[in-house]
Design a protein around this motif. Structure first.
Motif, PDB file in Angstrom:
ATOM      1  N   GLY A  70       0.799  -1.227   0.000  1.00 15.57           N
ATOM      2  CA  GLY A  70       0.000   0.000   0.000  1.00 15.57           C
ATOM      3  C   GLY A  70       0.828   1.272   0.000  1.00 15.57           C
ATOM      4  O   GLY A  70       0.277   2.375   0.076  1.00 15.57           O
ATOM      5  N   GLY A  71       2.148   1.138  -0.087  1.00 18.16           N
ATOM      6  CA  GLY A  71       3.010   2.318  -0.046  1.00 18.16           C
ATOM      7  C   GLY A  71       2.878   3.163  -1.301  1.00 18.16           C
ATOM      8  O   GLY A  71       2.417   2.689  -2.346  1.00 18.16           O
ATOM      9  N   SER A  72       3.297   4.415  -1.194  1.00 16.69           N
ATOM     10  CA  SER A  72       3.234   5.322  -2.344  1.00 16.69           C
ATOM     11  C   SER A  72       4.542   5.385  -3.115  1.00 16.69           C
ATOM     12  O   SER A  72       4.573   5.896  -4.231  1.00 16.69           O
ATOM     13  CB  SER A  72       2.867   6.737  -1.876  1.00 16.69           C
ATOM     14  OG  SER A  72       1.591   6.716  -1.286  1.00 16.69           O
ATOM     15  N   HIS A 104       7.797   5.487   3.532  1.00 17.34           N
ATOM     16  CA  HIS A 104       7.474   6.520   2.550  1.00 17.34           C
ATOM     17  C   HIS A 104       8.747   7.255   2.170  1.00 17.34           C
ATOM     18  O   HIS A 104       9.601   7.508   3.017  1.00 17.34           O
ATOM     19  CB  HIS A 104       6.455   7.476   3.183  1.00 17.34           C
ATOM     20  CG  HIS A 104       5.865   8.458   2.230  1.00 17.34           C
ATOM     21  ND1 HIS A 104       5.182   8.088   1.107  1.00 17.34           N
ATOM     22  CD2 HIS A 104       5.850   9.820   2.255  1.00 17.34           C
ATOM     23  CE1 HIS A 104       4.765   9.177   0.460  1.00 17.34           C
ATOM     24  NE2 HIS A 104       5.167  10.231   1.136  1.00 17.34           N
ATOM     25  N   ARG A 105       8.847   7.591   0.883  1.00 20.86           N
ATOM     26  CA  ARG A 105       9.991   8.347   0.370  1.00 20.86           C
ATOM     27  C   ARG A 105      11.330   7.741   0.779  1.00 20.86           C
ATOM     28  O   ARG A 105      12.228   8.434   1.276  1.00 20.86           O
ATOM     29  CB  ARG A 105       9.910   9.809   0.812  1.00 20.86           C
ATOM     30  CG  ARG A 105       8.734  10.519   0.168  1.00 20.86           C
ATOM     31  CD  ARG A 105       8.738  11.996   0.428  1.00 20.86           C
ATOM     32  NE  ARG A 105       7.604  12.644  -0.224  1.00 20.86           N
ATOM     33  CZ  ARG A 105       7.327  13.925  -0.135  1.00 20.86           C
ATOM     34  NH1 ARG A 105       8.095  14.712   0.575  1.00 20.86           N
ATOM     35  NH2 ARG A 105       6.290  14.428  -0.758  1.00 20.86           N
TER      36      ARG A 105
ATOM     37  N   THR B   7      -0.683  12.506  -4.039  1.00 24.00           N
ATOM     38  CA  THR B   7      -2.023  11.951  -3.879  1.00 24.00           C
ATOM     39  C   THR B   7      -2.448  12.078  -2.426  1.00 24.00           C
ATOM     40  O   THR B   7      -1.627  12.299  -1.526  1.00 24.00           O
ATOM     41  CB  THR B   7      -2.044  10.463  -4.276  1.00 24.00           C
ATOM     42  OG1 THR B   7      -1.211   9.740  -3.346  1.00 24.00           O
ATOM     43  CG2 THR B   7      -1.527  10.246  -5.698  1.00 24.00           C
ATOM     44  N   LEU B   9      -3.438   9.666  -0.606  1.00 22.76           N
ATOM     45  CA  LEU B   9      -2.813   8.546   0.112  1.00 22.76           C
ATOM     46  C   LEU B   9      -1.367   8.872   0.478  1.00 22.76           C
ATOM     47  O   LEU B   9      -0.935   8.656   1.615  1.00 22.76           O
ATOM     48  CB  LEU B   9      -2.866   7.283  -0.763  1.00 22.76           C
ATOM     49  CG  LEU B   9      -2.255   6.024  -0.166  1.00 22.76           C
ATOM     50  CD1 LEU B   9      -2.967   5.600   1.110  1.00 22.76           C
ATOM     51  CD2 LEU B   9      -2.257   4.885  -1.183  1.00 22.76           C
ATOM     52  N   ALA B  10      -0.628   9.419  -0.488  1.00 23.99           N
ATOM     53  CA  ALA B  10       0.772   9.771  -0.212  1.00 23.99           C
ATOM     54  C   ALA B  10       0.855  10.859   0.860  1.00 23.99           C
ATOM     55  O   ALA B  10       1.766  10.847   1.700  1.00 23.99           O
ATOM     56  CB  ALA B  10       1.460  10.227  -1.497  1.00 23.99           C
ATOM     57  N   GLN B  13       0.459   9.271   4.192  1.00 23.96           N
ATOM     58  CA  GLN B  13       1.645   8.495   4.571  1.00 23.96           C
ATOM     59  C   GLN B  13       2.804   9.412   4.967  1.00 23.96           C
ATOM     60  O   GLN B  13       3.546   9.124   5.906  1.00 23.96           O
ATOM     61  CB  GLN B  13       2.021   7.547   3.426  1.00 23.96           C
ATOM     62  CG  GLN B  13       0.942   6.464   3.266  1.00 23.96           C
ATOM     63  CD  GLN B  13       1.117   5.566   2.062  1.00 23.96           C
ATOM     64  OE1 GLN B  13       1.883   5.869   1.153  1.00 23.96           O
ATOM     65  NE2 GLN B  13       0.396   4.459   2.042  1.00 23.96           N
ATOM     66  N   ARG B  14       2.956  10.531   4.237  1.00 26.30           N
ATOM     67  CA  ARG B  14       3.991  11.493   4.614  1.00 26.30           C
ATOM     68  C   ARG B  14       3.738  12.030   6.015  1.00 26.30           C
ATOM     69  O   ARG B  14       4.640  12.091   6.851  1.00 26.30           O
ATOM     70  CB  ARG B  14       4.011  12.643   3.611  1.00 26.30           C
ATOM     71  CG  ARG B  14       4.958  13.788   3.982  1.00 26.30           C
ATOM     72  CD  ARG B  14       4.912  14.922   2.982  1.00 26.30           C
ATOM     73  NE  ARG B  14       3.563  15.331   2.606  1.00 26.30           N
ATOM     74  CZ  ARG B  14       2.718  16.011   3.389  1.00 26.30           C
ATOM     75  NH1 ARG B  14       3.082  16.361   4.618  1.00 26.30           N
ATOM     76  NH2 ARG B  14       1.514  16.343   2.954  1.00 26.30           N
ATOM     77  N   GLN B  17       4.296   9.349   8.702  1.00 28.10           N
ATOM     78  CA  GLN B  17       5.726   9.101   8.896  1.00 28.10           C
ATOM     79  C   GLN B  17       6.397  10.275   9.618  1.00 28.10           C
ATOM     80  O   GLN B  17       7.261  10.063  10.470  1.00 28.10           O
ATOM     81  CB  GLN B  17       6.398   8.833   7.554  1.00 28.10           C
ATOM     82  CG  GLN B  17       7.848   8.429   7.692  1.00 28.10           C
ATOM     83  CD  GLN B  17       8.331   7.710   6.448  1.00 28.10           C
ATOM     84  OE1 GLN B  17       7.919   6.602   6.147  1.00 28.10           O
ATOM     85  NE2 GLN B  17       9.199   8.365   5.715  1.00 28.10           N
TER      86      GLN B  17
END
Lengths: 282, 264
Positions: A70-72, A104-105, B7, B9-10, B13-14, B17
């Motif tokens: 599910g990660g981006s 992420h990233r 997005t 979603l991103a 998540q950012r 995190q």
């Protein structure tokens, strides 16, 4: 779709280094083993020596924790290459990972972080599952994770989210009964609705484990015996889904092998009772 | 979507995190409280687990260092490392790989030879533990070499070999720590070590000054005749070849040599 004839392995354990010698010496009644993929994504030495040795004696499946389906970030090609090489070596009965994201990233949290239950996330995960299945040349199983937070913008219950992904990506499901119990407690839903919301044709494996109840929430610690509530949910799952390959995970405060083998006997007995009590639906 | 746009979603998540990494975040507004627990309590399950999980990984990978500086200082070191080097590898097996470099540069750790040595030694042993397998050169392989081939023979060491130059008796400290014995005093004792895996077990070899020169030359692929020449700096000319052959024999016996090739 290859889900009509579900292979059934019986009752297994997670392969842990603490039990290597006991497994070899005691030859306990363990039908199959689940190995954590990442523990064996190395070049040589003891990990692969023992993995090969146990593979000769037991049916084995691989269970990953780092796919981050599910990660981006883009899928990690190096990780998939290593996983594919491990699959070639082990020839597992099947391969699973978690319905979650792990970082992420380019930074990895090494945790199974929950996804929002949205159409956006479904589309995102489906596309990635397809690519992983193409790369690994097989269907994968996705496991429901324990979660401690739910997002305000989630638009559907988790079982609908999981089911939609499995249907659209044509993947299989590893149903963790303990995780359903934990998330139901934490997010205040009825765990039986979760079981009822999942298509039996998609379910290939069950997980069982212990947890820690802090009152305000439960943490999925894998450091205790399985609690009664999870056993009851397991019996209900068995009645609904029929015989599904079942294994126990223990990752901390790991007891002597005999204790887990005894817990596995309990699982066998509960499954047998559940089967006798209610004929399995077709 | 335009290239580079984030997005939803991103973005989540950012933000999540950033929360885990202790950076500014807006996660509290994104998650629900329940009847039993507020959002902050629930988020903290993840926040607490993040650091504890990585500390545990480092504890397992640096047993000698942890025994030497003790659990409390090790915990502080681990947390400083986690903050400075968020994990950049999918497999936690490799999370600690920057720690030997970290303790060489970051105060207060960088001021202590024993910490630098033990971090390097612990990591080298871990690398040798699950390094690649290889063939091994045997005495029969060597017996099959015609005498005229010997000057041109080249060798390769097994893939698990890690060479370390330490300033202290860190190897003795690590050995005691992993055996659960009382730790010896730290001593300034410069030494050259080869760490490798023999069968399934990791081993540490202390190289004498002449053996060190020969070992590094052999590992670099220099021909046997050149290795003998280098040993001429330590021994009379007629003894250099004898010493070279003796060292080679010992290393073959220790499963250190993977390949022998004749020139031409």
């Amino acid at each position: 779709m290859k889900t009509e004839h579900r292979p059934y392995l019986g009752f297994g354990l997670g392969l842990r280094t603490e039990h290597y010698e006991a497994l070899l010496e005691e030859r306990p009644k363990v039908d199959w083993l689940e190995a954590i993929s990442e523990n064996y994504m190395v070049e040589g030495g003891k990990p692969l020596h023992y993995l090969d040795r146990f593979r000769r004696d037991y049916p084995m499946v691989l269970h990953g924790v780092s796919l981050s389906i599910g990660g981006s970030d883009p899928l990690d090609a190096e990780y998939l290459d290593r996983l594919a090489a491990l699959i070639d070596r082990v020839e597992p009965l099947w391969v699973s990972d978690h319905l979650c994201w792990t970082g992420h990233r380019g930074v990895n949290m090494h945790d199974l972080l929950p996804l929002p239950q949205t159409e956006e996330a479904i589309a995102h995960v489906v596309e990635r599952v397809r690519r992983v299945q193409d790369r690994l040349k097989r269907q994968i199983l996705l496991e429901n994770v324990s979660s401690y937070v739910s997002y305000r913008h989630s638009a559907m219950p988790e079982w609908e989210f999981l089911s939609a992904i499995a249907d659209r990506a044509d993947c299989l499901i590893l149903l963790d009964v303990n995780n359903i119990f934990v998330s139901a407690y934490n997010h205040e839903f009825d765990p039986r609705r979760y079981l009822d919301g999942v298509d039996p044709r998609r379910v290939r494996q069950f997980h069982l484990a212990g947890h820690q109840n802090n009152g305000s929430h439960i943490v999925d610690t894998h450091d205790h015996p399985i609690v009664d509530g999870v056993w009851q949910l397991f019996a209900q799952a068995w009645r609904r889904f029929g015989p599904v390959s079942t294994m126990i995970e223990r990752d901390a405060d790991i007891p002597p092998l005999a204790e887990l083998v005894a817990e596995l006997e309990q699982a066998r007995a509960i499954a047998a009772d559940a089967e006798a009590a209610a004929p399995v639906a077709p | 979507m335009t290239a580079g746009a984030e997005t939803a979603l991103a973005g989540l998540q950012r933000d999540f995190q950033d929360y885990l990494l202790g950076r500014p975040h807006e996660m509290l507004a994104r998650v629900r409280s329940t009847a039993k627990a507020d959002a902050a309590t629930l988020l903290d399950v993840y926040g607490a687990a993040y650091v504890l999980r990585l500390v545990e990984v480092l504890e397992n990978d640096f047993p000698g260092l942890r025994a030497w500086i003790g659990p409390e200082r090790f915990d502080a070191l681990a947390r400083a490392y986690i903050a400075a080097h968020p994990s950049d590898h999918a497999n936690a097996r490799w999370f600690g790989r920057h720690l030997p470099g970290f303790v060489r540069q970051a105060a207060p750790w960088s001021g202590e030879c024993a910490i630098r040595d033990l971090a390097a030694l612990d990591w080298a042993v871990g690398e040798a533990f699950d390094a690649a397998e290889s063939d091994l050169v045997t005495f029969a392989d060597m017996a099959g070499q015609p005498p005229e081939a010997w000057p041109g023979l080249r060798f390769a060491v097994v893939p698990s070999v890690r060479r370390l130059d330490l300033k202290t008796n860190a190897d003795a400290i690590r050995r005691a720590a992993t055996a659960g014995e009382a730790l010896p005093e730290i001593e300034p004792a410069p030494r050259a070590l080869a760490v490798w895996r023999r069968g399934l077990e990791t081993e540490i070899l202390d190289l004498e000054p002449d053996a060190l020169v020969a070992f590094d030359a052999l590992a670099a692929g220099e021909p046997f005749a050149r290795i003998c020449e280098r040993l001429g700096d330590f021994h009379p000319e007629e003894m250099a070849a004898v010493r070279a052959a003796g060292l080679l024999r010992a290393w073959i016996e220790l499963d250190l040599i993977a390949v022998v090739t004749a020139e031409g």
